[in-house]
Design a protein around this motif. Structure first.
Motif, short mmCIF file in Angstrom:
data_model
loop_
_atom_site.label_atom_id
_atom_site.label_comp_id
_atom_site.label_asym_id
_atom_site.label_seq_id
_atom_site.Cartn_x
_atom_site.Cartn_y
_atom_site.Cartn_z
N ASN A 132 0.49 -1.02 -0.17
CA ASN A 132 -0.06 -0.07 0.09
C ASN A 132 0.42 1.38 -0.14
O ASN A 132 0.56 1.68 -0.65
CB ASN A 132 -1.07 0.12 1.37
CG ASN A 132 -2.00 -1.17 1.07
OD1 ASN A 132 -2.75 -1.90 -0.06
ND2 ASN A 132 -2.67 -1.58 2.06
N ASN A 136 0.64 4.16 -2.99
CA ASN A 136 0.70 5.41 -2.97
C ASN A 136 1.57 5.99 -3.10
O ASN A 136 1.25 7.32 -3.44
CB ASN A 136 0.01 5.44 -1.02
CG ASN A 136 -0.80 5.51 -0.79
OD1 ASN A 136 -2.03 4.50 -2.03
ND2 ASN A 136 -0.64 4.67 0.55
N LYS A 137 2.70 6.06 -3.30
CA LYS A 137 3.61 6.42 -4.05
C LYS A 137 4.25 6.86 -6.10
O LYS A 137 4.71 7.41 -5.90
CB LYS A 137 5.05 6.10 -3.21
CG LYS A 137 5.27 6.93 -1.49
CD LYS A 137 6.47 7.44 -2.07
CE LYS A 137 5.71 8.21 0.13
NZ LYS A 137 7.47 8.33 0.61
#
Ligand SMILES: [Zn+2]
Length: 335
Positions: A132, A136-137
């Motif tokens: 996750n 997200n990055k």
């Protein structure tokens, strides 16, 4: 190399450095006491001392590159530990297997299964958090990437199993598992606590179905494997949830093999199916670098092997096949 690629490698490395999550997996949180401690999956004082050499073990869950296994020398204080129980629950719940020899009882076997499951549950959740973080990055959608999706599905399967296991603990109703014990007539120089998903039994019948791998409504059927020496012999415990009845047949077939074939089956199967194998460095060194290398390569080709096996529609019966290593070597030279 383009920048996106370098960026994703950096983010992957960052995710590996995220702090460990610490929580207690025991269902009755209100009784939690003490700090979350480094819980041992394998009994430190009994089994790990017996398998280690000068406090060291060869572990296969080191990582050389993304997803690939390498061997690594680890101290027995670190190998097989995780932050998944509070001090009280780690001590009280596992007392019957920490302080007493294995008696083949349902309760002890349930506890071995529970601890193996808890470790794998913890590791899967840790990986999910890392994924996750990566998702997200980066600007790429990784949700449908087979590896990322596999972790999401594995975590979802595990939550269903945890519900069943938690209820069993609270009701002291341990017969949600079935088990088979292979008593090995000598002391082995390794231990294993794996949660694996076999695709075929020894007659070639399906256990898990390759085509259902990505179906969230078809949870994988798990086999728990605990192998450890105790006194002058060793135990190999196979346990599974009663719902996963395919393992009933698997263990009946396994039980009928000769000692030589049982050993050969396990030498083939274990490194392919699990990286939760801890080997006495004396045994590892005895193999020499060529055999060590082929053992690691064998461990890394499991996905390919399973896919190839799944493609052959013909039922393939298991038969003896040579591998150069012997995890069950108990020769005098090692002592
Ligand atoms: Zn607790």
């Amino acid at each position: 190399m383009n920048n996106d690629y370098i960026n994703i490698i950096n983010i992957f490395e960052e995710s590996e450095r995220l702090p460990n999550d610490k929580y207690c997996l025991y269902p009755e949180k209100k009784y939690c006491r003490g700090k979350i401690k480094r819980a041992h999956t394998i009994q430190n004082n009994k089994i790990l001392i017996s398998v280690s050499d000068n406090g060291n073990l060869i572990a296969l869950n080191g990582k050389s590159a993304i997803g690939f296994q390498e061997s690594e020398k680890q101290g027995r204080g670190v190998a097989t530990t995780f932050w998944g129980f509070c001090d009280y629950h780690d001590t009280v719940v596992f007392e019957p297997i920490e302080n007493y020899n294995y008696d083949k009882s349902l309760k002890q076997t349930f506890l071995y299964t529970y601890r193996t499951f808890s470790w794998h549950y913890y590791l899967k959740e840790t990986q999910l958090n890392k994924n996750n973080y990566i998702q997200n990055k980066v600007n790429i959608n990784l949700k449908n990437n087979d590896y990322f999706l596999g972790i999401v599905l594995g975590s979802s399967d595990n939550k269903k199993i945890k519900e069943k296991i938690d209820a069993a603990i609270l009701n002291k109703n341990y017969d949600i598992i079935k088990y088979y014990v292979w008593e090995i007539p000598f002391k082995v120089n390794f231990c294993c606590c794996g949660m694996v998903q076999l695709f075929k039994d020894l007659l070639g019948n399906d256990i898990n179905n390759y085509e259902e791998l990505l179906d969230i409504n078809k949870p994988m059927k798990n086999l728990f494997i605990n192998i450890f020496p105790e006194k002058n012999k060793s135990y190999c415990i196979f346990s599974w949830l009663t719902d996963d009845f395919e393992y009933d047949n698997f263990t009946i077939q396994f039980s009928k093999l000769t000692l030589k074939d049982k050993i050969n089956y396990m030498n083939n199967m274990l490194p392919k199916e699990t990286d939760k194998i801890f080997i006495n460095p004396k045994l590892w060194n005895k193999w020499g670098s060529n055999i060590q290398q082929s053992f690691i390569e064998w461990a890394n080709i499991s996905i390919l092997c399973n896919a190839m096996q799944a493609e052959t529609k013909k039922k393939m019966k298991w038969k003896y096949s040579f591998v150069p290593w012997n995890l069950f070597d108990c020769s005098e030279k090692l002592k």
